[in-house]
Design a protein around this motif. Structure first.
Motif, PDB file in Angstrom:
ATOM      1  N   ARG A   1      36.541 -20.393  29.205  1.00 13.69           N
ATOM      2  CA  ARG A   1      35.330 -20.844  28.540  1.00 13.69           C
ATOM      3  C   ARG A   1      35.355 -20.445  27.068  1.00 13.69           C
ATOM      4  NH1 ARG A   1      31.566 -22.671  32.523  1.00 13.69           N
ATOM      5  NH2 ARG A   1      32.680 -22.454  34.503  1.00 13.69           N
ATOM      6  N   ASP A   2      34.532 -21.127  26.288  1.00 13.98           N
ATOM      7  CA  ASP A   2      34.354 -20.697  24.910  1.00 13.98           C
ATOM      8  C   ASP A   2      33.563 -19.399  24.863  1.00 13.98           C
ATOM      9  OD1 ASP A   2      35.714 -22.872  23.746  1.00 13.98           O
ATOM     10  OD2 ASP A   2      33.918 -24.126  23.844  1.00 13.98           O
TER      11      ASP A   2
ATOM     12  N   LEU B   1      24.484 -22.732  21.892  1.00 16.75           N
ATOM     13  CA  LEU B   1      25.940 -22.884  21.924  1.00 16.75           C
ATOM     14  C   LEU B   1      26.334 -24.236  22.505  1.00 16.75           C
ATOM     15  CD1 LEU B   1      26.805 -19.278  23.116  1.00 16.75           C
ATOM     16  CD2 LEU B   1      27.464 -20.276  20.918  1.00 16.75           C
TER      17      LEU B   1
ATOM     18  N   CYS C   1      29.956 -26.072  22.635  1.00 17.05           N
ATOM     19  CA  CYS C   1      30.729 -25.029  23.301  1.00 17.05           C
ATOM     20  C   CYS C   1      30.595 -25.136  24.813  1.00 17.05           C
ATOM     21  CB  CYS C   1      30.254 -23.639  22.872  1.00 17.05           C
ATOM     22  SG  CYS C   1      30.533 -23.261  21.128  1.00 17.05           S
ATOM     23  N   SER C   2      31.646 -24.721  25.516  1.00 16.97           N
ATOM     24  CA  SER C   2      31.564 -24.568  26.967  1.00 16.97           C
ATOM     25  C   SER C   2      31.041 -23.169  27.253  1.00 16.97           C
ATOM     26  CB  SER C   2      32.933 -24.780  27.613  1.00 16.97           C
ATOM     27  OG  SER C   2      33.885 -23.854  27.112  1.00 16.97           O
TER      28      SER C   2
ATOM     29  N   ALA D   1      29.188 -20.892  17.436  1.00 17.07           N
ATOM     30  CA  ALA D   1      29.735 -22.215  17.733  1.00 17.07           C
ATOM     31  C   ALA D   1      30.695 -22.670  16.641  1.00 17.07           C
ATOM     32  CB  ALA D   1      28.596 -23.221  17.896  1.00 17.07           C
TER      33      ALA D   1
ATOM     34  N   VAL E   1      33.934 -20.737  17.024  1.00 16.84           N
ATOM     35  CA  VAL E   1      34.720 -21.254  18.142  1.00 16.84           C
ATOM     36  C   VAL E   1      35.473 -22.513  17.736  1.00 16.84           C
ATOM     37  CG1 VAL E   1      34.510 -22.414  20.384  1.00 16.84           C
ATOM     38  CG2 VAL E   1      33.349 -20.229  20.001  1.00 16.84           C
ATOM     39  N   HIS E   2      34.813 -23.393  16.988  1.00 16.77           N
ATOM     40  CA  HIS E   2      35.423 -24.679  16.618  1.00 16.77           C
ATOM     41  C   HIS E   2      36.299 -24.596  15.372  1.00 16.77           C
ATOM     42  CE1 HIS E   2      33.289 -26.613  19.778  1.00 16.77           C
ATOM     43  NE2 HIS E   2      32.093 -26.475  19.229  1.00 16.77           N
TER      44      HIS E   2
END
Length: 507
Positions: free
Chosen positions: A2-3, A20, A25-26, A328, A331-332
């Motif tokens: 998962r993220d 999120l 995001c996951s 978020a 993460v990306h």
């Protein structure tokens, strides 16, 4: 993998999960409790107040009406008329140490950037109502929620975090502990948690009184402590200045609660039954940093204080709103360098200020020979326009200001709810969880510049009902003003602000 894994499925964890997920995001939320509902989350023991600042956050995500509906008849607020230009005078201001303050004493001229908004006032709700709305939204956005899964182990490396819950290991790029004041994640990740020891044991209970007419409604300070009786049948709160010795040390029997009540009230009042009861203290603690590597904390996991003034839930919602879009973007891979570290630098001072506000109330309430004189003096000071305005500023949640390095007084503050003529409000534009450029001049060069952050920033232009003298503003996804122009349009300053918060432009 998962993220993000979130430990804790209460309002703070669920609000963060929705933020999120909105950011693509996951997300997996691990909740200790097996059941969604609990008598300690429902009314009356689950009674909580949402500040105007929190109401504004729910409004900006399209959730305000759902929370109000779930809260029932006790959700009382005043919103703005659809075509209002001037903000209405505030109708409510929190108490200080049980001493009521008159909203008519608020000096509204101290808040020149206030505009009408559907959120405007805070309202009473319950943990159950807020959690229900947020859980439904989180699931609709694709968040997985696993209940009956308390976290028991946490390890991290440079690439990920491993979380063990209910005998199963989950791996994610980041872990956020939203698991309350006795946070397991905080302990397992070895966060330093510092602060002050308690002065009282507090009690909240649903009881049956033999003679309830002896207890007036509201907050009642006495020479021996304080008690609170609300309109909910049998709802009782007490604060016993015993140094916090009783909290969680022994069963909460009818005999003990009755003895404390009689001592605080100096009556012979009888409790015929105790249906539900829990205890708490005014211990005021905060982690020294909200992030250690790939593990972060939010809400009561990061800070605890007494419930005086109802700041705990609101402080946690503010944490989640601040963290969600930043995590978020990290993460990306679109986040500028250091963006995630601004979560601590922005939210830690806000949390510290709330802890001090709580400590000040407890010190004012503490029994002793000098207590009546101190309380009288504090009440007289706070009952002045300056004092009441200060209390409103401290408790409404709308006027916190992050230091973003700008002398412009609106930068770092919550954006007013600007309303375009024949167009949307800012709150409507924020629903997608992206940044927003508000252009009241229709400047073509600004529009072209904003396109360089397409997908991260949306551009909106038009004439506002009241632009407060601004030409244009850049608003972060959490509703905070990142750049404001009230003179000649400075495109260089806009690009610097956009790069600082949203990363490098696409072209």
């Amino acid at each position: 993998m998962r993220d993000v894994v979130i430990a804790g499925g209460g309002p703070v964890g669920l609000f963060l999960a929705t933020e999120l997920a909105l950011g693509g995001c996951s997300v997996l939320a691990l909740e200790r409790d097996e059941e969604v509902t609990s008598p300690y989350k429902a009314l009356p023991l689950g009674l909580r107040g949402l500040s105007a600042g929190s109401a504004e956050m729910f409004y900006s995500r399209g959730l305000l009406e759902a929370v109000i509906d779930a809260s029932g008849a006790d959700a009382k607020r005043v919103g703005a008329a659809p075509d209002a230009i001037e903000a209405p005078t505030p109708r409510d201001v929190s108490h200080f140490a049980g001493m009521s303050l008159d909203a008519a004493d608020i000096d509204v001229s101290a808040f020149p950037f206030r505009l009408p908004s559907p959120a405007m006032e805070g309202f009473m709700t319950s943990l159950e109502a807020v959690s229900k709305v947020l859980a439904e939204r989180a699931i609709a956005l694709g968040v997985d929620i696993v209940r009956g899964a308390p976290v028991t182990a946490v390890t991290q490396d440079d690439q990920s975090v491993a979380v063990t819950a209910a005998g199963q290991e989950y791996r994610a790029r980041y872990l956020v502990g939203c698991d309350g004041g006795r946070s397991t994640v905080r302990g397992l990740a070895r966060f330093d948690f510092v602060g002050t020891d308690p002065l009282f044991t507090g009690y909240v209970a649903r009881v049956t009184f033999a003679d309830p007419q002896q207890l007036p409604l509201g907050f009642n300070l006495t020479p021996n402590g304080m008690y609170l009786r609300t309109p909910f049948e049998g709802h009782l709160g007490m604060m016993d200045f015993d140094g916090g010795r009783f909290d969680r040390s022994r069963p909460l029997t009818r005999e003990h609660l009755q003895e404390v009540l009689r001592r605080i009230t100096d009556t012979d009042l009888t409790l015929t039954d105790v249906h539900l009861a829990s205890s708490f203290t005014d211990r005021a603690m905060q982690v020294t940093t909200y992030r250690k590597g790939r593990v972060l904390l939010a809400g009561d996991a990061a800070h605890i204080q007494s419930p005086l003034g109802g700041q705990g839930l609101n402080l946690g919602i503010g944490d989640a709103a601040n963290l969600g879009w930043k995590l978020a973007a990290t993460v990306h891979g679109t986040a500028p360098e250091g963006l995630l570290d601004t979560y601590t630098s922005e939210r830690h001072p806000v949390g510290a200020a709330i802890l001090d506000w709580s400590r000040a109330q407890v010190a004012t309430m503490k029994p002793g020979p000098n207590a009546p004189a101190l309380r009288q003096l504090v009440h007289e000071l706070l009952s002045t326009p300056d004092g009441t305005t200060l209390a409103y500023r401290k408790t409404t949640g709308l006027f916190d200001r992050y230091d973003l390095g700008s002398a412009q007084p609106l930068v770092g503050s919550t954006a007013p709810d600007f309303h375009f003529e024949d167009g949307p409000r800012l709150g409507d534009l924020l629903r997608q969880g992206r940044g927003v450029v508000l252009d009241f001049t229709g400047d073509h060069a600004l529009q072209c510049a904003a396109r360089s952050w397409q997908g991260r920033i949306q551009y909106a232009t038009g004439t506002a009902h009241n632009d407060l003298g601004f030409n244009a503003l850049l608003v972060r996804p959490d509703g905070v003003v990142a750049w404001a122009d009230d003179q000649d349009l400075d495109l260089k300053a806009f690009r610097q602000a956009a790069t600082r918060w949203f990363g490098s432009p696409q072209n």
